[in-house]
Write a protein that holds these residues in place. Structure first.
Motif, short mmCIF file in Angstrom:
data_model
loop_
_atom_site.label_atom_id
_atom_site.label_comp_id
_atom_site.label_asym_id
_atom_site.label_seq_id
_atom_site.Cartn_x
_atom_site.Cartn_y
_atom_site.Cartn_z
N HIS A 193 9.84 33.22 -8.99
CA HIS A 193 10.53 31.68 -9.27
C HIS A 193 9.96 30.47 -8.94
CE1 HIS A 193 14.28 29.15 -10.85
NE2 HIS A 193 13.84 28.91 -9.49
N GLN A 194 9.15 30.27 -7.87
CA GLN A 194 8.67 29.09 -7.95
C GLN A 194 7.44 29.18 -6.58
OE1 GLN A 194 8.74 25.46 -8.41
NE2 GLN A 194 6.56 25.70 -7.58
N ASP A 195 6.26 28.72 -7.55
CA ASP A 195 5.07 29.56 -6.65
C ASP A 195 5.04 28.15 -5.50
OD1 ASP A 195 4.19 31.21 -8.74
OD2 ASP A 195 2.94 29.80 -10.06
N VAL A 196 4.21 29.37 -4.49
CA VAL A 196 3.90 27.95 -3.36
C VAL A 196 3.33 27.10 -3.49
CG1 VAL A 196 2.99 28.01 -0.91
CG2 VAL A 196 3.93 30.62 -2.48
N ILE A 197 3.82 26.07 -2.88
CA ILE A 197 2.84 24.34 -3.23
C ILE A 197 3.55 24.15 -1.79
CG2 ILE A 197 3.16 24.41 -5.97
CD1 ILE A 197 5.76 22.70 -5.63
N ASP A 198 2.58 22.90 -1.70
CA ASP A 198 2.87 21.36 -1.23
C ASP A 198 3.94 21.24 -1.11
OD1 ASP A 198 0.55 22.50 -0.02
OD2 ASP A 198 -0.99 20.42 -0.82
N VAL A 199 4.81 20.41 -0.24
CA VAL A 199 6.31 20.00 0.00
C VAL A 199 6.06 18.61 -0.94
CG1 VAL A 199 8.28 19.32 0.65
CG2 VAL A 199 7.69 21.58 1.34
N GLU A 200 5.57 18.32 -0.29
CA GLU A 200 4.56 16.53 0.13
C GLU A 200 4.28 16.47 -1.70
OE1 GLU A 200 2.00 13.33 2.27
OE2 GLU A 200 1.70 15.34 2.06
N ASN A 201 5.01 15.32 -2.36
CA ASN A 201 5.33 14.56 -3.84
C ASN A 201 5.22 15.90 -4.58
OD1 ASN A 201 3.36 13.03 -2.19
ND2 ASN A 201 1.38 13.52 -2.26
N ASN A 202 6.17 16.86 -3.75
CA ASN A 202 7.11 17.78 -4.69
C ASN A 202 7.53 18.23 -4.47
OD1 ASN A 202 4.57 18.16 -6.57
ND2 ASN A 202 3.43 19.21 -4.46
N LYS A 203 8.76 17.36 -4.23
CA LYS A 203 10.26 17.39 -3.71
C LYS A 203 10.80 17.20 -5.20
CE LYS A 203 9.76 15.91 1.73
NZ LYS A 203 10.85 15.25 2.37
N ALA A 204 10.44 16.87 -6.05
CA ALA A 204 11.47 16.85 -6.94
C ALA A 204 11.40 17.88 -7.97
CB ALA A 204 11.43 15.79 -7.66
N ALA A 205 10.58 18.13 -7.95
CA ALA A 205 10.02 19.63 -8.90
C ALA A 205 11.10 20.92 -8.13
CB ALA A 205 8.67 19.82 -8.69
N LEU A 206 10.56 21.22 -6.66
CA LEU A 206 11.24 22.04 -5.61
C LEU A 206 13.23 21.89 -5.79
CD1 LEU A 206 8.82 21.94 -2.51
CD2 LEU A 206 9.23 24.00 -3.94
N HIS A 207 13.88 20.69 -6.02
CA HIS A 207 14.82 20.29 -6.20
C HIS A 207 15.54 21.35 -7.06
CE1 HIS A 207 16.01 18.86 -2.36
NE2 HIS A 207 15.16 17.85 -2.15
N ALA A 208 14.42 20.77 -8.27
CA ALA A 208 15.07 20.86 -9.78
C ALA A 208 14.49 22.66 -10.03
CB ALA A 208 14.18 20.44 -11.29
N ALA A 209 13.78 23.37 -9.40
CA ALA A 209 13.53 24.74 -9.24
C ALA A 209 14.53 25.41 -8.40
CB ALA A 209 12.23 25.68 -8.49
N ILE A 210 14.88 25.02 -7.79
CA ILE A 210 16.15 25.31 -6.92
C ILE A 210 17.64 25.38 -7.21
CG2 ILE A 210 18.21 25.36 -4.79
CD1 ILE A 210 15.72 23.81 -3.27
#
Length: 590
Positions: A193-210
């Motif tokens: 569902h979400q490729d492994v990425i750095d959390v730093e600078n990508n938190k908004a994208a990760l929250h959206a994926a969740i």
């Protein structure tokens, strides 16, 4: 009987599964451990948790699932089974750090204390502590690559998936520079569902994926774990530190290999390749038995989220600890003095060692983790007293970072300086576990509600008479169970609501639709009435309905069907007195 609930395919799981896997007396030895002598017994066990100065038992990290079902409204007329009540989980909820002996300069050093057992005349109760020279903050600071594997099947709809998302959002907020996160989801299909990425600078994208995780179909957990581990193995070369898989599920697989052994095999293989697994259990349907078995292997641990908001609290206090594996393949050996033998070991899965004789007993433990609490491992020594040196206890382990094999030992002495308060508290908690499981077995296996009530009432008095701190939740639990047992004892001889719980096979019926002879019906203490079709075009289909129950009648909710019920032997009869509608079932033991 016309059912209006949405149907889905699922595997019916027996409510009689045992949670605490019994200790195995076989050749499952730790790495570099010598084979046993003729008088030695090897016991294969699970994980240990480490604080900055102590180690305590892990695997099942709590008994929150048992507490939630023990006092749940659906089981208010019956006693729960002990399928989520483990001694290691109970001990791990309490800080039981024993007095330090000091001077430890390696990962683990053994620190033991002993006291006369209060329940018998010829036993000693022994606490096995593990002092440590590790820098806990350095372990916590190591970057993490985390692969979250999320169950999005139909049973996760509503509150369970909400808790999962709550937990994932909390994880993203806690992850730091250098950490990486990916998400695998499984239901009827399994995808990254979400490729492994750095959390730093990508938190908004990760929250959206969740937020974008949607419920979908059946529970193909085998495929979810396979893709999760494959994703983690690919991440190993990109990780800046440790790599770990975190499984969010209610542990109710119904597609593919649904066996505990299959999932345990995947977890063991993952650990050997450098990826351990943390299980986060959610939902009223959570199968604690399966989850505990899977989490008991090398590299595994288990937590349960019982209610809204609990995920935030859990990850705020334990996230860095639950992913902080510091040692592997621990071997703890207890060599009793002449005239003594090991009676039981608590704090590892299953407390039973039937008769260890006078030889050495060796426990192998898969992994060790950081922790904010100090539970413990405890043992009883049986035999005549009169000796000052009770046993020699040694530990060998592999440092998870350096892969160096280390060892230490300590002599268990009869204390002349008073009994440590936490050792006495641990004995009371062990008493709580043993007495509670005995009472529940007496009720479910022998139908003896009066005997269960008597055991629980005595336990309640012993806990009330103690002055140990932090026992409020235990008082609530035991008193609640005792009150239920007393009520059930007064109703002895009548069919009780709890008598209906379990798996049944239809032997005949009258005046109902969408049901056939041979269909399987599960009635569980979560308030579910589940019919599995065994014939025709709909073979394998399951129909889920909810029910309400009292001491005389069962009502299928969202319908007008109200049945009087009666259990005689292995037969259950449901009959509507107004129109004569009737279903007769036989308890299914297959």
């Amino acid at each position: 009987m016309k059912f209006s609930a949405t149907s889905r395919r699922a595997l019916m799981l027996s409510a009689c599964l045992s949670l605490a896997a019994p200790m195995s007396f076989g050749p499952a030895f730790a790495q570099d451990a010598a084979p046993p002598e003729d008088d030695e017994i090897y016991v294969d066990s699970q994980t240990v948790i480490v604080t900055a100065t102590r180690a305590t038992p892990g695997g099942a990290q709590d008994v929150k699932h048992f507490r939630s079902i023990a006092l749940d409204e659906f089981s208010e007329d019956g006693l729960p089974r002990a399928s989520s009540f483990t001694v290691e989980g109970l001990l791990s909820e309490h800080d039981l750090i024993l007095p330090s002996k000091g001077g430890c300069e390696q990962l683990f050093c053994v620190s033991t204390h002993a006291m006369p057992a209060s329940r018998t005349d010829d036993e000693h109760f022994v606490g096995i502590g593990f002092e440590s020279g590790i820098d806990a903050e350095a372990y916590r600071a190591e970057p993490l690559s985390l692969i979250a594997v999320v169950d999005r099947s139909g049973s996760m709809g509503g509150e369970p998936i909400t808790r999962v998302k709550e937990g994932l959002h909390a994880i993203v907020d806690q992850m730091r520079e250098g950490d990486r996160l990916g998400i695998v989801i499984y239901g009827s299909s399994t995808v990254v569902h979400q490729d492994v990425i750095d959390v730093e600078n990508n938190k908004a994208a990760l929250h959206a994926a969740i937020d974008g995780i949607a419920i979908n179909g059946s529970t193909y957990m085998e495929a979810g774990m396979k893709l999760g581990f494959a994703t983690a193995f690919e991440e190993l070369e990109h990780s800046r530190g440790k790599t770990r898989l975190m499984l969010f599920t209610d542990e109710n697989p119904n597609v593919g290999d649904t066996s505990a052994e299959g999932f345990m095999g995947q977890a063991i293989d993952g650990s050997r390749k450098g990826v351990g697994m943390t299980t986060i259990g959610v939902g009223a349907h959570f199968d604690g038995a399966l989850a505990t078995k899977v989490s008991s292997v090398r590299g595994g641990n288990l937590f349960f989220v019982p209610e809204e908001g609990a995920a935030n609290e859990l990850f705020a206090t334990e996230f860095e600890n639950m992913v902080g594996e510091v040692a592997q393949d621990l071997v703890i050996s207890i060599d009793p003095a002449d005239g003594l033998k090991v009676g039981a070991i608590y704090g590892v899965p299953g407390e039973l060692i039937a008769d260890a004789g006078s030889g050495t007993v060796t426990v192998t433990i898969g992994s060790a983790f950081l922790s904010s609490k100090g539970g413990g491992i405890f043992a009883t020594l049986e035999g005549e007293g009169g000796v000052s040196e009770l046993a020699e206890i040694s530990v060998a382990y592999t440092d998870a970072v350096s892969q160096k094999r280390e060892a230490d030992a300590d002599t268990v002495l009869v204390s002349s300086e008073g009994i440590p308060a936490n050792l006495a508290k641990a004995e009371l908690l062990v008493d709580q576990y043993v007495t509670t499981t005995r009472a529940l077995a007496r009720f479910h296996d022998k139908g003896d509600a009066k005997g269960a009530s008597k055991l629980l009432a005595g336990l309640s008095k012993r806990i009330a008479a103690s002055d140990f701190e932090g026992m409020e939740s235990e008082v609530e639990l035991v008193d609640g169970l005792a009150a239920k047992a007393t009520k059930l004892a007064h109703l002895a001889g009548r069919t009780l609501p709890s008598d209906l719980y379990g798996d049944w096979k239809v032997v005949r019926h009258r005046g109902v639709e969408d049901i056939s002879r041979g269909d399987l019906i599960e009635i569980n203490d979560y308030g579910e009435f589940i019919t599995e079709r065994t014939r025709g075009r709909d073979k394998g289909e399951e129909i889920y309905q909810e029910f309400a129950i009292n001491e005389r009648q069962l009502h299928i909710e969202d319908t007008g069907l109200v049945f009087d019920y009666r259990v005689r032997g292995d037969r259950l009869t449901l009959r509507n007195r107004l129109d004569g509608t009737e279903i007769v079932m036989r308890r299914d033991t297959t």
